[in-house]
Design an enzyme around this catalytic site. Structure first.
Site, short mmCIF file in Angstrom:
data_model
loop_
_atom_site.label_atom_id
_atom_site.label_comp_id
_atom_site.label_asym_id
_atom_site.label_seq_id
_atom_site.Cartn_x
_atom_site.Cartn_y
_atom_site.Cartn_z
N ARG A 240 -14.16 -8.34 0.38
CA ARG A 240 -13.01 -7.44 1.57
C ARG A 240 -12.81 -5.76 1.46
O ARG A 240 -12.44 -5.32 0.29
CB ARG A 240 -12.19 -8.10 1.25
CG ARG A 240 -10.87 -8.00 2.65
CD ARG A 240 -10.09 -7.47 2.49
NE ARG A 240 -9.07 -7.26 3.52
CZ ARG A 240 -7.89 -6.25 3.62
NH1 ARG A 240 -8.01 -5.90 2.69
NH2 ARG A 240 -7.30 -6.17 4.35
N VAL A 241 -13.15 -5.25 1.80
CA VAL A 241 -12.90 -3.76 2.11
C VAL A 241 -11.72 -3.82 3.31
O VAL A 241 -11.81 -4.12 4.57
CB VAL A 241 -13.82 -2.69 2.34
CG1 VAL A 241 -12.70 -1.41 2.97
CG2 VAL A 241 -14.18 -2.91 1.64
N GLY A 242 -10.53 -3.07 3.21
CA GLY A 242 -9.32 -2.79 4.08
C GLY A 242 -9.30 -1.75 5.17
O GLY A 242 -10.10 -0.97 5.34
N ASP A 243 -8.36 -1.31 5.28
CA ASP A 243 -8.43 -0.21 6.64
C ASP A 243 -8.31 0.93 5.52
O ASP A 243 -8.47 2.48 5.41
CB ASP A 243 -7.10 0.47 7.50
CG ASP A 243 -6.50 -0.16 6.68
OD1 ASP A 243 -6.13 -0.89 5.84
OD2 ASP A 243 -4.84 1.20 7.27
N GLY B 288 -4.78 -4.44 7.37
CA GLY B 288 -6.21 -4.13 7.54
C GLY B 288 -7.39 -4.39 8.61
O GLY B 288 -7.88 -3.84 8.96
N THR C 259 0.58 -1.43 -0.39
CA THR C 259 0.13 0.15 0.15
C THR C 259 1.09 1.24 0.00
O THR C 259 1.73 1.46 0.68
CB THR C 259 -0.71 -0.15 1.86
OG1 THR C 259 -1.29 -1.18 1.07
CG2 THR C 259 -1.83 0.79 1.74
N THR D 287 -0.10 0.83 6.85
CA THR D 287 0.13 -0.04 6.33
C THR D 287 0.26 -1.10 6.98
O THR D 287 0.66 -0.79 8.15
CB THR D 287 1.74 0.47 5.19
OG1 THR D 287 1.33 -0.94 4.38
CG2 THR D 287 2.38 0.55 5.49
N GLY D 288 -0.33 -2.41 6.57
CA GLY D 288 -0.23 -3.39 7.92
C GLY D 288 -1.65 -4.59 7.14
O GLY D 288 -1.93 -3.88 6.32
N1 ASP Z 1 -3.53 -2.19 5.07
C1 ASP Z 1 -4.07 -2.67 3.63
C2 ASP Z 1 -5.02 -3.37 3.63
O1 ASP Z 1 -5.71 -4.49 4.48
C3 ASP Z 1 -2.86 -3.99 2.52
C4 ASP Z 1 -1.27 -2.90 2.82
O2 ASP Z 1 -1.10 -2.02 3.76
O3 ASP Z 1 -0.38 -3.48 1.49
O4 ASP Z 1 -5.50 -3.29 2.40
#
Ligand code: ASP
Length: 310
Positions: free
Chosen positions: A204-207, A230, A176, A227-228
């Site tokens: 699916r939706v992330g953060d 989510g 990300t 980032t991480g």
């Molecule tokens: N935070 C992002 C998600 O969960 C993934 C990422 O940081 O690479 O969609």
């Protein structure tokens, strides 16, 4: 002259030196530098922080090295679904999009949602219809095809599993992207963009597109891009939590970021990191993983990009 400051990230995760070649490392660093240059040049020319973060993130989206825009990972259907959000710390205006396909720069669409719609968050087909109306650039499937990403997906296709593109198990390390900035008017802003997780399904939706979870900006406190994994960032309302610790508890930027990433997020099992900036241009680059692609530049002489822990 007021302080100017820009920080960017290209994802946090298990970035092992053993699986990094000198050539690849240079490619990542160059891509980070290009994004810093593009965003910082705008700040120097007097542009707003919101323009600078959008510009820096667009550069990262255009690079196949990061999991956003062109380099987005494959979902369980073998296509791409991208998420992005942007927030202006002066007005608390925000725009976000999720599960969109074919749009070259999702962060531009998030900006259009903020500037040209009465809404904050648009999703899927509706967001794509809006993108057509406001004149966003679309790209073909070929543009988003990346052999490495495709192989990543093939490895877990049909398993029901999904993974970070830089997950611990796979030692993968693209991610990300995000940016935070302070402009000469003293305004701060944050932008975040992602392809999400490889093999994700069920919409699916992330953060990243969720204001307060993966992205937040408020002139009173800070601008944050995360980032991480989510799911944990959503549950921890991570970006907003940093802001709250500063506002309600009086913590400085560095202490607030440390508390959230090294204590609160870890406590619930979340791994990842964030970049953050405050209204005087202090920058925090905090992560609890092996590394995070990151960079910062200020008019106080700071200019650096790095990948691993110091
Ligand atoms: N935070 C992002 C998600 O969960 C993934 C990422 O940081 O690479 O969609």
């Amino acid at each position: 002259m007021n302080n100017l400051s820009l920080a960017i990230h290209g994802g946090a995760g298990t970035i092992l030196k053993s699986s990094m070649t000198a050539e690849k490392e240079i490619a990542y660093k160059n891509a980070l530098e290009n994004a810093l240059n593009a965003g910082y040049q705008l700040l120097e020319n007097g542009a707003s922080s919101i323009d600078a973060v959008q510009r820096a993130v667009s550069e990262l989206e255009n690079s196949p090295l990061f999991n956003a825009g062109k380099g987005s990972v494959f979902n369980s259907e073998g296509t791409h679904e991208m998420d992005a959000s942007i927030m202006d710390g002066q007005t608390l205006n925000a725009g976000a999009v999720s599960a969109i396909a074919g749009i070259k720069n999702p962060i531009q669409l998030a900006r259009f949602v903020m500037d040209k719609s009465d809404h904050v968050f648009l999703l899927g087909k509706g967001a794509e219809d809006f993108a057509r109306e406001v004149g966003c650039e679309f790209q073909s499937k070929e543009y988003f095809y990346d052999e490495f990403r495709y192989q990543q997906w093939l490895e877990i296709k049909g398993t029901g599993k999904f993974q970070l593109d830089h997950s611990k198990t796979k030692e993968q390390k693209f991610g990300t992207v995000g940016a935070v900035a302070l402009d000469q008017m003293g305004n701060i802003a944050a932008a975040t963009s992602t392809g999400g997780m490889t093999n994700k399904k069920y919409g699916r939706v992330g953060d990243s597109p969720i204001i307060g979870a993966g992205n937040y900006a408020n002139n009173e406190t800070c601008a944050v891009s995360c980032t991480g994994s989510g799911e944990f960032f959503i549950r921890g309302v991570v970006a907003f939590d940093v802001s709250c610790l500063m506002e309600y508890k009086g913590l400085c930027l560095k202490a607030a970021c440390h508390e959230v990433i090294q204590k609160r997020l870890l406590k619930i099992g979340g791994d990842g990191g964030l970049i953050a900036i405050d209204k005087v241009g202090n920058v925090a680059l905090e992560f609890n993983t092996e590394g995070m692609y990151r960079g910062k530049r200020t008019n106080q002489g700071v200019n650096e990009v790095s990948i691993y822990k110091d």
